[in-house]
Enzyme design. Structure first.
Site, PDB file in Angstrom:
ATOM      1  N   SER A 231       4.785   6.462   3.012  1.00  0.00           N
ATOM      2  CA  SER A 231       3.727   7.444   2.996  1.00  0.00           C
ATOM      3  C   SER A 231       4.320   8.863   3.168  1.00  0.00           C
ATOM      4  O   SER A 231       5.217   9.238   2.421  1.00  0.00           O
ATOM      5  CB  SER A 231       2.700   7.111   4.089  1.00  0.00           C
ATOM      6  OG  SER A 231       1.520   7.841   3.917  1.00  0.00           O
ATOM      7  N   ASP A 325      -3.449   0.900  -3.838  1.00  0.00           N
ATOM      8  CA  ASP A 325      -3.327   1.888  -2.770  1.00  0.00           C
ATOM      9  C   ASP A 325      -4.581   2.757  -2.762  1.00  0.00           C
ATOM     10  O   ASP A 325      -4.867   3.454  -3.728  1.00  0.00           O
ATOM     11  CB  ASP A 325      -2.075   2.746  -3.022  1.00  0.00           C
ATOM     12  CG  ASP A 325      -1.731   3.657  -1.854  1.00  0.00           C
ATOM     13  OD1 ASP A 325      -2.638   4.015  -1.083  1.00  0.00           O
ATOM     14  OD2 ASP A 325      -0.546   4.034  -1.737  1.00  0.00           O
ATOM     15  N   HIS A 358      -1.554   0.338   0.475  1.00  0.00           N
ATOM     16  CA  HIS A 358      -0.682   1.438   0.909  1.00  0.00           C
ATOM     17  C   HIS A 358       0.348   1.000   1.943  1.00  0.00           C
ATOM     18  O   HIS A 358       1.513   1.390   1.883  1.00  0.00           O
ATOM     19  CB  HIS A 358      -1.543   2.560   1.491  1.00  0.00           C
ATOM     20  CG  HIS A 358      -0.802   3.817   1.828  1.00  0.00           C
ATOM     21  ND1 HIS A 358      -0.300   4.677   0.875  1.00  0.00           N
ATOM     22  CD2 HIS A 358      -0.469   4.360   3.025  1.00  0.00           C
ATOM     23  CE1 HIS A 358       0.303   5.692   1.462  1.00  0.00           C
ATOM     24  NE2 HIS A 358       0.223   5.530   2.770  1.00  0.00           N
TER      25      HIS A 358
END
Length: 417
Positions: A231, A325, A358
């Site tokens: 991320s 995601d 994600h």
């Protein structure tokens, strides 16, 4: 009928080790349910149930026996009891904050029809620190984090491990990587001890100092240093590989092709951040934030200066993302990164996993589709389909080890020490 026995082996293993579970002493064709339970460090319970039918010998083996409909998973899924764990409290994400202690998994086998009667039970400990791996807190200058040292005198290939906008210090992935022969530093960069409380305090010099600390460590092979991030941590890792000397290999997990959320001062210049449109943020009926369509387009000419200059880096790259995601379009960002790297003839490997969300973690961590985001103070959607995400985590973990072994060890072999 002989006494029913439930065997889980070994009794203590590493968290990323496969699950081996067998049952003996059942009646041929007997229906049973396998209950798995784990309590996190806050005492929150995670559970899963698998429904099985014994074979003609009155046995079942999760590596060969298919789970029946009506449980947490179906089909032949050896690690299904682990990756299908669900929190009893909504919005809870399974994390391991203190890697010095293991998780304890509790397995119980019950008669399925009628349900409830306990037939057998077993316990397994899944640890994060392998034999001889040591954890050393890091408080050097401004740098805050933890070092995980493999057994032996070294020097070892080294990895800097970065997590995302939740802040604090996350050590579980770094500790597991150390079990595979990499000296790994879990690096905090905000909202930890005396570090800035927000992303607004970021500066490239902090990451330069962390890299220099690692290069000077007596057990580190300074010519073989890599970085992995997920991320926001992924784009910080990419910035390190692009702007700091000495990074030989970089892994981006669910990352962005541009600098995100906060400008990054880099000495005499600043990399601006990719913006977002608040009006594009969506909310589900349950009040969960869907941020997936809110970020500005990195390829818009107005955002040119926010792009991470990966083409400057001599490093090899592994780019990983999931097609489901819901935090941001990491698959699209990954496509953009890979296209730019290939245009400049860089060494890049790319995998986008269908149905993965994600939060691509090490294997057997259960999918977290939505959880409370500490920085935002509200539930955040992460996405992912349970089975597809589990398979993606297993494959990604193998690819991460193979990639770092190739570029930092000079070998394609990976194994536990």
């Amino acid at each position: 009928m002989s006494a029913v026995s439930l065997h889980v082996s070994p009794g203590r293993c590493l968290y990323d080790d496969p699950l081996q579970l067998q049952v003996r002493g059942l009646s041929p064709g007997q229906d049973v349910s396998l209950h798995t339970a784990l309590s996190d460090e806050g005492g929150q319970l995670f559970t899963s149930v698998g429904r099985y039918r014994a074979d003609s010998s009155g046995e079942l083996d999760v590596s060969r026996s298919p789970a029946l409909e009506g449980g947490s998973y179906t089909g032949v899924e050896p690690e299904g009891p682990l990756w299908s764990l669900e929190p009893q409290t909504p919005l809870r994400r399974l994390l391991k904050k203190d890697v010095r202690s293991p998780f304890q998994l509790r397995f119980s086998l019950h008669q399925d029809h009628p349900p409830g009667a306990l037939l057998a039970a077993a316990v397994q400990e899944r640890s994060f620190l392998g034999e001889g791996v040591t954890r050393v807190p890091v408080r050097e200058g401004r740098v805050r984090g933890s070092l995980f040292l493999p057994p032996g005198i070294g020097p070892f290939p080294a990895i800097i491990d970065l997590y995302g906008t939740g802040g604090g210090l996350m050590e579980h992935r770094a500790s597991l990587l150390a079990n595979h022969g990499f000296l790994t530093m879990a690096l905090a960069y905000f909202d930890y001890e005396d570090l800035p409380k927000s992303l607004g305090g970021l500066h490239l010099d902090y990451f330069r100092e962390a890299l220099e600390f690692l290069r000077c460590h007596p057990k580190v092979n300074k010519e073989r240093i890599g970085v992995i991030g997920i991320s926001k941590g992924a784009d910080l890792g990419l910035n390190m590989a692009a702007l700091l000397p000495g990074i030989k290999a970089a892994v981006s997990v669910s990352g962005c092709s541009a600098n995100s959320f906060a400008p990054l001062p880099c000495g005499k210049f600043v990399i601006p951040c990719l913006g977002f449109s608040a009006e594009k943020i969506k909310f589900t009926e349950a009040g969960e934030m869907d941020f997936s369509e809110s970020m500005d387009d990195p390829l818009d000419p107005a955002n040119q200066e926010a792009l991470i200059p990966v083409e400057r880096s001599p490093a090899a790259f592994l780019i990983l993302s999931g097609s489901d995601d819901r935090n941001w379009p990491s698959a699209t960002y990954s496509d953009q990164l890979v296209a730019r790297l290939r245009k400049h003839q860089k060494d890049v490997e790319f995998h986008c996993y269908p149905g993965a969300g994600h939060l691509l973690e090490p294997p057997y961590f259960p999918l977290c589709k939505v959880s409370h985001h500490k920085l935002l103070g509200m539930p955040m959607l992460w996405g992912g389909q349970t089975v597809a995400h589990a398979k993606a985590q297993e494959d990604a973990w193998k690819k991460i080890q193979t990639f770092f072994s190739k570029h930092l060890k000079g070998t394609n072999m990976t194994s536990h020490l």
